[in-house]
Design an enzyme around this catalytic site. Sequence first.
Site, PDB file in Angstrom:
ATOM      1  N   THR A  37     -23.516 127.971  -0.465  1.00 52.44           N
ATOM      2  CA  THR A  37     -22.734 126.997   0.286  1.00 52.44           C
ATOM      3  C   THR A  37     -22.625 127.434   1.752  1.00 52.44           C
ATOM      4  O   THR A  37     -22.660 126.616   2.662  1.00 52.44           O
ATOM      5  CB  THR A  37     -21.339 126.844  -0.346  1.00 52.44           C
ATOM      6  OG1 THR A  37     -21.514 126.544  -1.735  1.00 52.44           O
ATOM      7  CG2 THR A  37     -20.557 125.729   0.309  1.00 52.44           C
ATOM      8  N   ARG A  82     -17.346 133.817 -11.539  1.00 46.37           N
ATOM      9  CA  ARG A  82     -16.343 133.482 -10.524  1.00 46.37           C
ATOM     10  C   ARG A  82     -15.556 134.722 -10.121  1.00 46.37           C
ATOM     11  O   ARG A  82     -14.838 134.717  -9.121  1.00 46.37           O
ATOM     12  CB  ARG A  82     -15.325 132.439 -11.035  1.00 46.37           C
ATOM     13  CG  ARG A  82     -15.857 131.084 -11.493  1.00 46.37           C
ATOM     14  CD  ARG A  82     -16.668 130.394 -10.486  1.00 46.37           C
ATOM     15  NE  ARG A  82     -18.078 130.673 -10.696  1.00 46.37           N
ATOM     16  CZ  ARG A  82     -19.031 130.412  -9.815  1.00 46.37           C
ATOM     17  NH1 ARG A  82     -18.724 129.891  -8.666  1.00 46.37           N
ATOM     18  NH2 ARG A  82     -20.281 130.690 -10.076  1.00 46.37           N
ATOM     19  N   GLN A 127     -26.507 127.326 -13.463  1.00 49.86           N
ATOM     20  CA  GLN A 127     -25.137 126.826 -13.338  1.00 49.86           C
ATOM     21  C   GLN A 127     -25.053 125.323 -13.547  1.00 49.86           C
ATOM     22  O   GLN A 127     -24.097 124.678 -13.124  1.00 49.86           O
ATOM     23  CB  GLN A 127     -24.561 127.199 -11.969  1.00 49.86           C
ATOM     24  CG  GLN A 127     -24.361 128.696 -11.800  1.00 49.86           C
ATOM     25  CD  GLN A 127     -23.747 129.038 -10.466  1.00 49.86           C
ATOM     26  OE1 GLN A 127     -22.615 128.661 -10.178  1.00 49.86           O
ATOM     27  NE2 GLN A 127     -24.485 129.738  -9.631  1.00 49.86           N
ATOM     28  N   ASP A 166     -25.679 120.269  -1.731  1.00 46.28           N
ATOM     29  CA  ASP A 166     -25.248 121.469  -2.444  1.00 46.28           C
ATOM     30  C   ASP A 166     -25.176 121.154  -3.943  1.00 46.28           C
ATOM     31  O   ASP A 166     -25.034 119.995  -4.325  1.00 46.28           O
ATOM     32  CB  ASP A 166     -23.865 121.898  -1.915  1.00 46.28           C
ATOM     33  CG  ASP A 166     -23.574 123.356  -2.216  1.00 46.28           C
ATOM     34  OD1 ASP A 166     -24.481 124.067  -2.699  1.00 46.28           O
ATOM     35  OD2 ASP A 166     -22.436 123.799  -1.966  1.00 46.28           O
ATOM     36  N   GLU A 167     -25.268 122.154  -4.774  1.00 48.57           N
ATOM     37  CA  GLU A 167     -25.176 121.996  -6.235  1.00 48.57           C
ATOM     38  C   GLU A 167     -26.198 120.975  -6.745  1.00 48.57           C
ATOM     39  O   GLU A 167     -25.890 120.114  -7.567  1.00 48.57           O
ATOM     40  CB  GLU A 167     -23.756 121.540  -6.652  1.00 48.57           C
ATOM     41  CG  GLU A 167     -22.617 122.380  -6.095  1.00 48.57           C
ATOM     42  CD  GLU A 167     -22.366 123.659  -6.867  1.00 48.57           C
ATOM     43  OE1 GLU A 167     -23.235 124.051  -7.670  1.00 48.57           O
ATOM     44  OE2 GLU A 167     -21.306 124.265  -6.631  1.00 48.57           O
TER      45      GLU A 167
END
Length: 709
Positions: free
Chosen positions: A35, A595, A248, A217-218
Amino acid sequence: MSRHCYDNLTSSQLQAVRHKEGPLLVIAGPGSGKTRVITYRIAALIDSGVNPRNICAITFTNKAAEEMRQRTFSLVPNSGTHISTFHSLCVRILRRYHEQAGIRANFSIYSESEQTTCIKNAIKECELETGNFPPARTREAISTLKNKLIDSESYKEQAEDFFTKALAKIYSRYQHLLQVNNSLDFDDLLMKTALLLEKDSDIRKELSNRFRFLLIDEYQDTNHAQYCIAKNLVCEHNNICVTGDPDQSIYRWRGADIRNILAFEKDWPDAVVIKLEENFRSTPNILSLADRLIAVNQNRKPKTLIPTKKNGSDVSIICFDDHNVESQGIAEKIIELSKSGISLRNIAVFYRINSASRPLEEAFIKNKIPYQIVRGVEFYNRKEIRDILAYLKILVNPQDEVACLRIINTPARGIGKSSTERILAYAARKKISFFEALKKSADVSELSNSSKIKIKVFVEMLESFTAAANGPVAPLVERVFVDSGLEASLKKGGDNDAIENINELINSAAVYDGQSQEPSLLDYLQQIALFSDADSYDTAQDKVALMTLHAAKGLEFDNIFIIGLEDGLLPHERSSDNDDELEEERRLFFVGITRARQFLQISYAKYRIFRGQLMRTVPSQFLYEIGVDFGKLQKSETAEDDYCDDIEEPYRIEAQFTSNQLVRHKKFGLGRVKQFLEMGDNSTITIRFDDGRIKTLMLKYANLEVIDT
DNA sequence: CATAGCCGCCTTTTT
DNA sequence: GGCGGCTATG
């Protein structure tokens, strides 16, 4: 080249940030700063002379968009840069080009519950039974179709059997209802935009030239409709930069297509690919655990996480007696952490399903630990909020029958079911909207005089609101709350929570008014329709964060607890009959683990409330996969000594398997061994079952019965 | 027409 | 265990 300091970026990151033109794929593991790459890249583009207006960045949530706006702004003045989710971008596009899209600009956006209401009506109108077509399931099925850009017409053409034909009928009826209500559901926002860009080359070119640089993103969690939008948005220049991590991908159930990221190099053959495998977030202990887990997935490109941090404390894995002991144990550990100087904002608890937050909340209240739930009982789903929003929606979009029916007798004003039905019938006869029919209620002969008067008062009230519906939103919401009688009715019922909630809504409207150049009710409603409770997570508050594993995506914390590592919960039972879904559950756990920066505690409970009943649990297979030694398992302090004695060890088979051997599986039935991989405790077996399905199973869980031949 | 109470149904994750 | 919808009653 730059006024900015890029010293803190690695050479690979810098390479991605400085990439000039053409397609760029950044494959990046967790904690590798992907990010950040996007954020810095926006700044670098602007630094190199690109007009901020010509950049469009897509994030996965509104929250992420907000953060990216702030971060980019701290690097470089970038007014005009579009940073939002796909859905918000689509709302803007559809509003601007509504004529070409065949809709009106003041459309309502239907939330899930409104969709379901509409689906129910559609099923009824098709004269089908909701017993055979459960509305929630049907909604899901239609949503999946829309995410694949299959419209009701083309679905109808390919429908063959009774079920698909009926579904096609419901789908097209549902679309008709949405159209009559001047409403779009979440999936329509994407589908209508994708189709608009597909068919209208002028708009496609215009937008492609407006957004000279597209950053997403993602990307591993984009669905086909989003892929299509992205592809069309860059048709003039191919300046597309995406970041993501196939490991992910956790939104397959929502239509996310992992192939989008895997096939990026095929879609854009001249793509530059940059891999970021260094991890700056977690300790080596945590990463090796994550590595071991994700390596079990068959359907993946191998990749390892390279730690850059020094080792910290071991990851704890704890077995608790039941969910209450688990919650209490976590509360006590949090108090301990807090005493050692750790702020609560650096602590989070993750779980698989929302309802798992309840015992935690109880324990936290008991132990006086401040906490916030990231998306618990959804704010915008509360009855009183939906009621007042329905009033507001009518003002913007009088065609919205769902909203109108919701509030015509809320609070009770003596317009009951029979009157409503008479008006509905009248509207159908005259082919006018429900609201139009209300205005003409004097002409509806079936209505009693007293009903006509009540309806007239209701219509006049709404019209007086409409007259005041320009300008700032907050005063209008307040006025509607008072004049509609909602406030009086809630006060009478003593429902202070509900009144509090509405006040909170008015506050949020005031914030909107303050931030907006030109506040309007339409804009406000369309914005908050896309808002989720995860967006209201306030990182500034010193509270422990509680959230689902899905909501944890994109976040990081120093200290993390993951609870409920039990079979049926994680992996969830609804994913158990399908290897792909099991792999997605594994990725979900992987996301949770990665995380954590420093401290990670994973736990399960021997007993847990399940559908209102206390049930004995079985430890999650994921625990075995990360190499938990159940003999040496850490026990919770409250536990008896023999606490974990009766852990159910997974079933073991000593025998070796040979190809073509006949075996029986509890669930899948008879099958023949295709392949047996001897890996000790991690041995896998591939079986072709009699129904044709081929499954690869971990031997120790497969519980196979060998049939002598 | 309003309200209370009961019955039956569903129950993963979210933009 | 929770919610929506239906029914019986006021």
